[in-house]
Write a protein that holds these residues in place. Structure first.
Motif, PDB file in Angstrom:
ATOM      1  N   ARG A  29      34.830  37.372  39.526  1.00 33.82           N
ATOM      2  CA  ARG A  29      33.814  38.193  40.207  1.00 33.82           C
ATOM      3  C   ARG A  29      32.903  37.313  41.075  1.00 33.82           C
ATOM      4  O   ARG A  29      32.538  37.700  42.187  1.00 33.82           O
ATOM      5  CB  ARG A  29      32.989  38.972  39.191  1.00 33.82           C
ATOM      6  CG  ARG A  29      33.777  40.094  38.521  1.00 33.82           C
ATOM      7  CD  ARG A  29      32.886  41.080  37.807  1.00 33.82           C
ATOM      8  NE  ARG A  29      33.676  42.173  37.260  1.00 33.82           N
ATOM      9  CZ  ARG A  29      34.121  43.211  37.954  1.00 33.82           C
ATOM     10  NH1 ARG A  29      33.830  43.309  39.250  1.00 33.82           N
ATOM     11  NH2 ARG A  29      34.826  44.164  37.385  1.00 33.82           N
TER      12      ARG A  29
ATOM     13  N   VAL B 266      39.831  41.454  40.873  1.00 33.37           N
ATOM     14  CA  VAL B 266      38.619  42.250  40.655  1.00 33.37           C
ATOM     15  C   VAL B 266      38.829  43.676  41.134  1.00 33.37           C
ATOM     16  O   VAL B 266      38.366  44.638  40.500  1.00 33.37           O
ATOM     17  CB  VAL B 266      37.418  41.601  41.373  1.00 33.37           C
ATOM     18  CG1 VAL B 266      36.221  42.542  41.397  1.00 33.37           C
ATOM     19  CG2 VAL B 266      37.051  40.296  40.680  1.00 33.37           C
ATOM     20  N   CYS B 267      39.554  43.856  42.235  1.00 39.90           N
ATOM     21  CA  CYS B 267      39.861  45.195  42.736  1.00 39.90           C
ATOM     22  C   CYS B 267      40.629  46.000  41.689  1.00 39.90           C
ATOM     23  O   CYS B 267      40.312  47.172  41.437  1.00 39.90           O
ATOM     24  CB  CYS B 267      40.664  45.078  44.032  1.00 39.90           C
ATOM     25  SG  CYS B 267      41.239  46.647  44.694  1.00 39.90           S
TER      26      CYS B 267
ATOM     27  N   ASP C 185      38.358  46.914  38.720  1.00 38.78           N
ATOM     28  CA  ASP C 185      37.413  47.986  39.048  1.00 38.78           C
ATOM     29  C   ASP C 185      38.086  49.348  39.139  1.00 38.78           C
ATOM     30  O   ASP C 185      37.411  50.359  39.355  1.00 38.78           O
ATOM     31  CB  ASP C 185      36.695  47.673  40.364  1.00 38.78           C
ATOM     32  CG  ASP C 185      35.676  46.558  40.201  1.00 38.78           C
ATOM     33  OD1 ASP C 185      35.337  46.235  39.045  1.00 38.78           O
ATOM     34  OD2 ASP C 185      35.230  46.002  41.217  1.00 38.78           O
ATOM     35  N   HIS C 186      39.400  49.377  38.990  1.00 40.08           N
ATOM     36  CA  HIS C 186      40.131  50.642  38.986  1.00 40.08           C
ATOM     37  C   HIS C 186      40.915  50.798  37.691  1.00 40.08           C
ATOM     38  O   HIS C 186      42.071  51.218  37.667  1.00 40.08           O
ATOM     39  CB  HIS C 186      41.060  50.731  40.207  1.00 40.08           C
ATOM     40  CG  HIS C 186      40.328  50.905  41.489  1.00 40.08           C
ATOM     41  ND1 HIS C 186      39.784  49.848  42.192  1.00 40.08           N
ATOM     42  CD2 HIS C 186      39.990  52.028  42.183  1.00 40.08           C
ATOM     43  CE1 HIS C 186      39.178  50.298  43.272  1.00 40.08           C
ATOM     44  NE2 HIS C 186      39.285  51.622  43.296  1.00 40.08           N
ATOM     45  N   ASP C 187      40.238  50.445  36.603  1.00 35.28           N
ATOM     46  CA  ASP C 187      40.696  50.713  35.241  1.00 35.28           C
ATOM     47  C   ASP C 187      41.877  49.871  34.760  1.00 35.28           C
ATOM     48  O   ASP C 187      42.480  50.196  33.733  1.00 35.28           O
ATOM     49  CB  ASP C 187      41.043  52.194  35.061  1.00 35.28           C
ATOM     50  CG  ASP C 187      39.817  53.082  35.181  1.00 35.28           C
ATOM     51  OD1 ASP C 187      38.738  52.649  34.783  1.00 35.28           O
ATOM     52  OD2 ASP C 187      39.953  54.206  35.703  1.00 35.28           O
TER      53      ASP C 187
ATOM     54  N   TRP D  11      43.026  50.619  47.744  1.00 33.17           N
ATOM     55  CA  TRP D  11      41.617  50.521  47.392  1.00 33.17           C
ATOM     56  C   TRP D  11      40.927  49.434  48.207  1.00 33.17           C
ATOM     57  O   TRP D  11      41.568  48.463  48.649  1.00 33.17           O
ATOM     58  CB  TRP D  11      41.470  50.208  45.900  1.00 33.17           C
ATOM     59  CG  TRP D  11      42.156  51.194  45.007  1.00 33.17           C
ATOM     60  CD1 TRP D  11      42.137  52.546  45.114  1.00 33.17           C
ATOM     61  CD2 TRP D  11      42.975  50.882  43.859  1.00 33.17           C
ATOM     62  NE1 TRP D  11      42.875  53.132  44.110  1.00 33.17           N
ATOM     63  CE2 TRP D  11      43.405  52.135  43.318  1.00 33.17           C
ATOM     64  CE3 TRP D  11      43.386  49.719  43.238  1.00 33.17           C
ATOM     65  CZ2 TRP D  11      44.215  52.227  42.194  1.00 33.17           C
ATOM     66  CZ3 TRP D  11      44.181  49.802  42.115  1.00 33.17           C
ATOM     67  CH2 TRP D  11      44.597  51.027  41.600  1.00 33.17           C
TER      68      TRP D  11
ATOM     69  N   SER E 171      34.280  45.506  46.464  1.00 35.04           N
ATOM     70  CA  SER E 171      33.570  46.617  45.843  1.00 35.04           C
ATOM     71  C   SER E 171      32.241  46.839  46.537  1.00 35.04           C
ATOM     72  O   SER E 171      31.625  45.914  47.082  1.00 35.04           O
ATOM     73  CB  SER E 171      33.336  46.312  44.359  1.00 35.04           C
ATOM     74  OG  SER E 171      32.564  47.318  43.762  1.00 35.04           O
TER      75      SER E 171
ATOM     76  N   GLU F 128      28.492  44.547  40.768  1.00 35.65           N
ATOM     77  CA  GLU F 128      28.767  44.770  39.361  1.00 35.65           C
ATOM     78  C   GLU F 128      30.040  45.589  39.203  1.00 35.65           C
ATOM     79  O   GLU F 128      30.419  46.367  40.083  1.00 35.65           O
ATOM     80  CB  GLU F 128      27.592  45.503  38.700  1.00 35.65           C
ATOM     81  CG  GLU F 128      26.304  44.708  38.716  1.00 35.65           C
ATOM     82  CD  GLU F 128      26.416  43.432  37.942  1.00 35.65           C
ATOM     83  OE1 GLU F 128      25.803  42.426  38.356  1.00 35.65           O
ATOM     84  OE2 GLU F 128      27.141  43.432  36.932  1.00 35.65           O
ATOM     85  N   PRO F 129      30.743  45.482  38.094  1.00 35.38           N
ATOM     86  CA  PRO F 129      31.952  46.267  37.881  1.00 35.38           C
ATOM     87  C   PRO F 129      31.639  47.750  37.820  1.00 35.38           C
ATOM     88  O   PRO F 129      30.580  48.159  37.363  1.00 35.38           O
ATOM     89  CB  PRO F 129      32.489  45.745  36.536  1.00 35.38           C
ATOM     90  CG  PRO F 129      31.333  45.104  35.862  1.00 35.38           C
ATOM     91  CD  PRO F 129      30.463  44.584  36.950  1.00 35.38           C
ATOM     92  N   ALA F 130      32.586  48.553  38.246  1.00 35.46           N
ATOM     93  CA  ALA F 130      32.371  49.994  38.281  1.00 35.46           C
ATOM     94  C   ALA F 130      32.347  50.584  36.892  1.00 35.46           C
ATOM     95  O   ALA F 130      31.750  51.616  36.656  1.00 35.46           O
ATOM     96  CB  ALA F 130      33.471  50.660  39.113  1.00 35.46           C
ATOM     97  N   GLN F 131      33.025  49.947  35.940  1.00 36.74           N
ATOM     98  CA  GLN F 131      33.026  50.442  34.571  1.00 36.74           C
ATOM     99  C   GLN F 131      33.205  49.277  33.615  1.00 36.74           C
ATOM    100  O   GLN F 131      33.522  48.183  34.020  1.00 36.74           O
ATOM    101  CB  GLN F 131      34.157  51.471  34.346  1.00 36.74           C
ATOM    102  CG  GLN F 131      35.548  50.900  34.566  1.00 36.74           C
ATOM    103  CD  GLN F 131      35.927  50.859  36.027  1.00 36.74           C
ATOM    104  OE1 GLN F 131      35.665  51.809  36.745  1.00 36.74           O
ATOM    105  NE2 GLN F 131      36.486  49.761  36.449  1.00 36.74           N
TER     106      GLN F 131
END
Length: 517
Positions: A382, A441-442, A445-447, A497, A501, A505-508
Motif C-alpha cells: 500500500r 492492492v487493486c 480492494d476488490h475482496d 478496476w 484507489s 485506505e483499503p475499501a474493506q
C-alpha cells in the motif's frame, strides 16, 4: 607444508635484505651514474620487500568469534544428552561451547584459551539443519564433526589456516598494499625482479593449496567413515543430501522471507519458517533438481575442500554400515532434531538480532507466518502503491500490459536512493515492483485475500489464484501477450478496476485465507 611455507618466506625475506649488501658492499660504488642509480633502486627494493615479508609473517591478533548464539547445555538437557552420546562413542571430551548458527552447516574448532593456557573446543550447529534433519540423521552429522576431533584435524587445522593467511598477507602486502613498492616498480629492472618474486610466490601458493586441500578432502572422507560406524551409512547419506538442498536456498530464505519481516518489527519463527519454505512446491522442486545435479557431478577441483557429493555417498554405500538401535521409543529418532531444544524461541530471537545488529535494542513482536501477508507485505504494498497514485489515477487493470511495456512512464517515477544513481535496469526493475504493488492492492480492494507462507505468496478469490509478481514478469517476458490480457482477467473474474484507489485506505477489512496449509 606449514614449516616449509614459513621457511620459504623467511628465506625470501633474507635474500631480499641481502640484495643491498651484495650490491653496495661487495661491489665498489664507482662507475656510471645510471649503473649506480640502478643499484640503489634494487637495494631499496630489497630492503622494503624483505621487511614487508617479515612483517607479514607476524600473526595478527585473532579473536575467535562464532557468528551465532551460545546454547546453554545445562538448560538444554535433551540436546546435551545427544551430543554426549556421540562424544562418548568416539571417546572424545565434550565441547566447551556450543553455538546455534544460521548457516546450513555444522562445524567444530579448537581455539586457544583467553589466558593462553590450554585450548577450548567449539561446536556450532546450524538452525536450518536442526529443523530439517531427523535425530538419527543429525547424529551422523554430529559424528562426522566429532571425527575431526578424534583424528586431530582441529589441532592441525589452525596451523594450516595460519600458514595460508600468512602467505596471503605476504602476497597482498607486496602487491596492492605497498605504495613504496608500487613506486619502485616504475623502473624496469625493479619491475623484472618484482615479477620474478611474485611469480615464485604464486607458484608455491598453487602447490601449497593443492596439497593442503587434498589433505582436507581426505579428512572429510575419513570423518564420513567414522560417522557411518557411529550412526550408520544411510542416515549420513540422507544428512549429506539434506545439507546440499538446504544450502542451495538458505540465502533466498534469509533475504526474501526473514529480512522483510524482521525490519518491520516482527520476530518470526526462523526454523519453522525454513521448514515451510523448503516444502513450498517450487522450492522443493528447485532443491531436488540442484541435488540431482550435485549427485551427478563427480569431478573434483584441486581447490575443493570437500570431495564431490557423489563420491561421499558412494563411499558411505560401500561401508554399508547399519543404523544402531535406538534406546528410546520406536520412531523417536525420526523426529526433527530441533524438537530436542526447549527454549527455541529465545535462541531464535537472539540469533536474529545477532545477524541484524540494528535490531539489537528493538522489541520485536511475535509473528505467525500465516499473518505475515497482512501484517508485513500488504502495508508495504500500500505504501509503494500510494507513491505512484498520481501516475495511475487514470489507469485501470486493462492498462497493465501497456504500463509494463512502456519504457518511460513508470521508471521515471522511481527516485534515486540517497547518494546513488540507478542505472536503467535497476530503475526498470523498481518500476515493475511498483506496478506489482499497485496491481496487488487493486485486487485486495476488490475482496481478494492474501495467502502468505514462506515460499508462497499469492492472492485468491474463491477458486481463482493470482501471483501479481509472476503476472508482471510474464507480461514483461512476452509469455502473456497484451491481446490475451482481457481473457486472462475474465477467466479469473478480475474487472477493469482502477489501479489507483480513490482513497489511501483499503475499501474493506482484509482477511486471511481460511484454508492455509
Amino acid at each position: 607444508m606449514v614449516v616449509v611455507s614459513y621457511l620459504i618466506a623467511i628465506a625470501l625475506a633474507f635474500a631480499c635484505l641481502g640484495l643491498p649488501v651484495l650490491l653496495l658492499w661487495y661491489f665498489p660504488l664507482g662507475g656510471q651514474i645510471n649503473l649506480l642509480f640502478m643499484r640503489l633502486l634494487l637495494s631499496a627494493f630489497g630492503v622494503v620487500a624483505g621487511l614487508t615479508i617479515l612483517w607479514s609473517l607476524v600473526p595478527p591478533k585473532d579473536k575467535h568469534e562464532v557468528n551465532g548464539v551460545r546454547i546453554d547445555l545445562k538448560k538444554e538437557k535433551r540436546l546435551a544428552k545427544e551430543i554426549e552420546a556421540i562424544a562418548g562413542a568416539l571417546r572424545e571430551p565434550m565441547p566447551s561451547e556450543v553455538y546455534l548458527i544460521g548457516d546450513a552447516n555444522a562445524f567444530v574448532s579448537e581455539v586457544d584459551e583467553a589466558k593462553g593456557f590450554g585450548r577450548r573446543r567449539i561446536l556450532a550447529l546450524g538452525l536450518p539443519l536442526l529443523q530439517i534433519l531427523t535425530i538419527k540423521q543429525f547424529r551422523a552429522v554430529l559424528a562426522h564433526e566429532f571425527a575431526h576431533y578424534y583424528a586431530g584435524d582441529t589441532r592441525l587445522g589452525p596451523w594450516v589456516y595460519d600458514a595460508r593467511r600468512s602467505l596471503i598477507r605476504v602476497y597482498e602486502n607486496l602487491g596492492k598494499n605497498s605504495d613504496v613498492l608500487r613506486f619502485l616498480r616504475r623502473w624496469g629492472i625493479v619491475s623484472i625482479i618484482y615479477q620474478l618474486l611474485m611469480s615464485g610466490l604464486r607458484a608455491y601458493w598453487q602447490v601449497f593449496m593443492r596439497i593442503t586441500q587434498a589433505i582436507s578432502r581426505r579428512q572429510e572422507i575419513r570423518s564420513d567413515e567414522l560417522a557411518c560406524h557411529v550412526a550408520g551409512s544411510q542416515p549420513l547419506i540422507e544428512g549429506l543430501e539434506s545439507i546440499q538442498r538446504c544450502s542451495a536456498v538458505l540465502s533466498p530464505y534469509w533475504n526474501s522471507v526473514v529480512l522483510p519481516v524482521a525490519v518491520n518489527g516482527f520476530q518470526p519463527q526462523l526454523g519453522d519458517g525454513f521448514l515451510r519454505f523448503m516444502h513450498a512446491p517450487q522450492i522443493e522442486k528447485a532443491t531436488l533438481e540442484y541435488l540431482a545435479k550435485q549427485e551427478s557431478a563427480a569431478k573434483t577441483s584441486p581447490m575443493d575442500t570437500h570431495p564431490p557429493l557423489k563420491t561421499r555417498i558412494h563411499m558411505a554405500q560401500t561401508y554399508n554400515l547399519p543404523t544402531p538401535d535406538s534406546d528410546g521409543q520406536a520412531g523417536e529418532t525420526d523426529l526433527p532434531m530441533i524438537s530436542l531444544i526447549d527454549d527455541l524461541g529465545a535462541l531464535e530471537g537472539s540469533l536474529l538480532k545477532r545477524y541484524l545488529p540494528a535490531l539489537a535494542k528493538t522489541n520485536l513482536k511475535p509473528l505467525e507466518w500465516e499473518n505475515a501477508g497482512i501484517e508485513v507485505y500488504v502495508p508495504i504494498w500500500r505504501k509503494k502503491a500510494e507513491s505512484v497514485r498520481p501516475l495511475l489515477s487514470t489507469k485501470t487493470v486493462a492498462d497493465v500490459p501497456s504500463l509494463v511495456k512502456d519504457p518511460k512512464a513508470l521508471p521515471d517515477m522511481v527516485p534515486n536512493p540517497p547518494g546513488k544513481q540507478l542505472n536503467w535496469a535497476q530503475r526498470d526493475a523498481a518500476a515493475m515492483n511498483l506496478l506489482f504493488c499497485a496491481f496487488a492492492v487493486c485486487l485486495l480492494d476488490h475482496d481478494w485475500k492474501v495467502h502468505s507462507q514462506p515460499g508462497a505468496l499469492y492472492l485468491e478469490h474463491g477458486e481463482n489464484k493470482v501471483e501479481p509478481g509472476e503476472v508482471i514478469s510474464a507480461i514483461k517476458a512476452g509469455k502473456l501477450p497484451a491481446q490475451e490480457w482481457g481473457s486472462y482477467c475474465a477467466e479469473r473474474a478480475i474487472g477493469d478496476w482502477p489501479l489507483a484507489s480513490s482513497t489511501a485506505e483499503p475499501a474493506q477489512d482484509l482477511q486471511l485465507s481460511e484454508d492455509v496449509p
